[in-house]
Design a protein around this motif. Structure first.
Motif, short mmCIF file in Angstrom:
data_model
loop_
_atom_site.label_atom_id
_atom_site.label_comp_id
_atom_site.label_asym_id
_atom_site.label_seq_id
_atom_site.Cartn_x
_atom_site.Cartn_y
_atom_site.Cartn_z
N PHE A 49 -51.56 -35.26 24.25
CA PHE A 49 -51.70 -33.82 24.53
C PHE A 49 -51.15 -33.49 25.91
N SER A 50 -51.47 -34.29 26.89
CA SER A 50 -51.01 -34.02 28.26
C SER A 50 -49.49 -34.15 28.37
N MET A 51 -48.96 -35.26 27.89
CA MET A 51 -47.52 -35.47 27.94
C MET A 51 -46.79 -34.45 27.07
N GLY A 52 -47.33 -34.21 25.87
CA GLY A 52 -46.70 -33.25 24.98
C GLY A 52 -46.65 -31.85 25.56
N ILE A 58 -41.12 -28.15 29.26
CA ILE A 58 -39.85 -28.43 29.94
C ILE A 58 -38.66 -28.13 29.04
N ILE A 59 -38.69 -28.59 27.78
CA ILE A 59 -37.52 -28.42 26.92
C ILE A 59 -37.84 -28.12 25.46
N PHE A 127 -40.41 -38.56 22.84
CA PHE A 127 -39.31 -38.28 21.91
C PHE A 127 -39.75 -37.32 20.79
N ILE A 128 -40.99 -37.46 20.34
CA ILE A 128 -41.48 -36.58 19.28
C ILE A 128 -41.53 -35.14 19.75
N THR A 129 -42.12 -34.90 20.92
CA THR A 129 -42.30 -33.52 21.39
C THR A 129 -41.04 -32.93 22.02
N ALA A 130 -40.12 -33.79 22.44
CA ALA A 130 -38.89 -33.29 23.06
C ALA A 130 -37.76 -33.10 22.06
#
Length: 405
Positions: A49-52, A58-59, A127-130
């Motif tokens: 959740f935090s990283m996502g 960001i992108i 990679f999943i969220t970006a």
């Protein structure tokens, strides 16, 4: 301006409800797995959740909703800071879509539980969220090619966009990782590895059920005015009916098939009903919602058995069956039950064809990129913990602490 304020407030409240689902996922995954891996499960849910959230800000968001580029992806803009308004404030849209992206990422966690390196998990979450989730989402919600078919693909709140994407990536991960030690005998027999706390698992399911009203109801993106009020109310009703029917169907089938009504499959039956109705909760009748839930609950039981016994894919929490199989199934059923364009309502087969095309395309994208991602991680930094670390448990070996002292 008053309408904008009311609609924005509703979407923000719905975003909070969906964010709460992260706690539900954490409890389901922790309760359905062994106690020696609880901290690892909780850490993965915290970090994805935090990283996502950061990566999607960001992108990911503009890659999903930015100006369309060839029907394939949005034009990326880094670090979006947009105070504009389009029905609701753009920042309300960003936070609402962020919690959806986090949901897609955390579904993977359950499918690869109890044997994945924590560092590797962080990498594939990025990679999943970006990339993987935003591009699939653009095809359907961001003006991409599936939304511009002659009969547009319909996935109202994400049976395919969110749930199937996460599950198909999880399937790729589970295959590349291989099963947990002791899951299958040398003769191919299946050995159950019970979860350590179904009480926590059950609480997690109720939290998810609660949050799903925000997940589906918030996807209306408005509530002001009579039409929106009626639509959101209908979505709430359909969501609840399908979940209830899914739970009852799974309970009845396990009772008949295994002579006992098992809790874990019944809980997953409720989740299967929720996942399945998410695509069409805005355009099916309450009666159809019950039928969709019943179908989902039955499909859940047979799917878990199929992956476990025949494909030998070790999915500790049933994420692939709940989110992948029933995400696809619920999306396809829109082609039958939609009151506007569904086969059972005189609409012909065009919507059904679009649904089948969309489900297949998203599955191919998610599985294909998922395999590339997991194989790449496996060959570079490594994907799986050592057998010793797996025996000891990931709480101690990966985090140096225990959930229960």
């Amino acid at each position: 301006m008053e309408t904008i304020s009311i609609d924005t407030l509703w979407v923000l409240v719905a975003a909070v409800l969906v964010m709460l689902m992260q706690a539900g996922f954490a409890m389901v995954e922790s309760g359905f797995t062994r106690g020696k891996n609880s901290i690892n499960i909780l850490m993965k849910n915290l970090i994805d959740f935090s990283m996502g959230s950061l990566i999607f800000f960001i992108i990911g968001y503009t890659l999903m909703f930015g100006t369309d580029v060839g029907g394939l992806f949005g034009k990326p803009v880094l670090f979006l800071n947009d105070d504009g308004v389009d029905g609701i404030t753009n920042k309300a849209s960003l936070i609402f879509q962020t919690v959806f992206a986090a949901t897609a990422a955390t579904i993977v966690s359950g499918a690869v539980a109890e044997r994945t390196k924590f560092s590797s998990y962080i990498v594939f979450t990025v990679f999943i969220t970006a990339l993987i989730y935003p591009i699939a989402g653009h095809w359907i919600w961001g003006g991409g090619w599936l939304s511009t078919l002659s009969t547009p693909f319909h996935d109202f709140a994400g049976s395919t966009v969110v749930h199937s994407v996460g599950a198909w990536i999880g399937l790729a991960g589970a295959i590349v990782l291989g099963p947990r030690i002791g899951k299958y005998g040398k003769d191919g027999s299946v050995k159950a590895i019970p979860g350590h706390n179904l009480t926590i698992g059950a609480l997690g399911v109720f939290i998810l059920w609660f949050g799903w009203f925000g997940f589906n109801g918030g996807s209306q993106l408005a509530i002001a005015g009579e039409a929106n009020a009626v639509a959101v109310s209908s979505i709430f009703l359909n969501t609840n009916l399908s979940a209830a029917a899914g739970a009852l169907a799974a309970t009845a089938l396990t009772w008949i098939r295994y002579k006992k009504p098992g809790l874990s499959l019944s809980l997953n039956g409720a989740l299967a009903g929720l996942v399945a109705i998410t695509a069409g909760c805005d355009i099916v009748t309450p009666g159809a919602s019950i039928i969709i839930g019943l179908i989902a609950g039955v499909a859940l039981v047979f799917s878990v058995e199929f992956f476990d016994k025949f494909l030998k894919v070790d999915d500790p929490v049933g994420a692939i069956s709940v989110h992948g199989v029933n995400g696809a199934l619920g999306t396809i059923l829109v082609g039958f039950f939609a009151v506007d364009g569904g086969l059972f309502h005189g609409g012909g087969a065009s919507l059904l064809v679009s649904q089948l095309l969309g489900v297949g395309a998203v599955a191919a994208w998610s599985l294909g990129l998922g395999f590339l991602l997991f194989i790449g991680i496996k060959k570079t930094m490594g994907l799986r913990v050592s057998p010793t670390e797996e025996h000891v448990g990931l709480d101690i070996s990966e985090h140096g602490e225990s959930a229960y002292n």
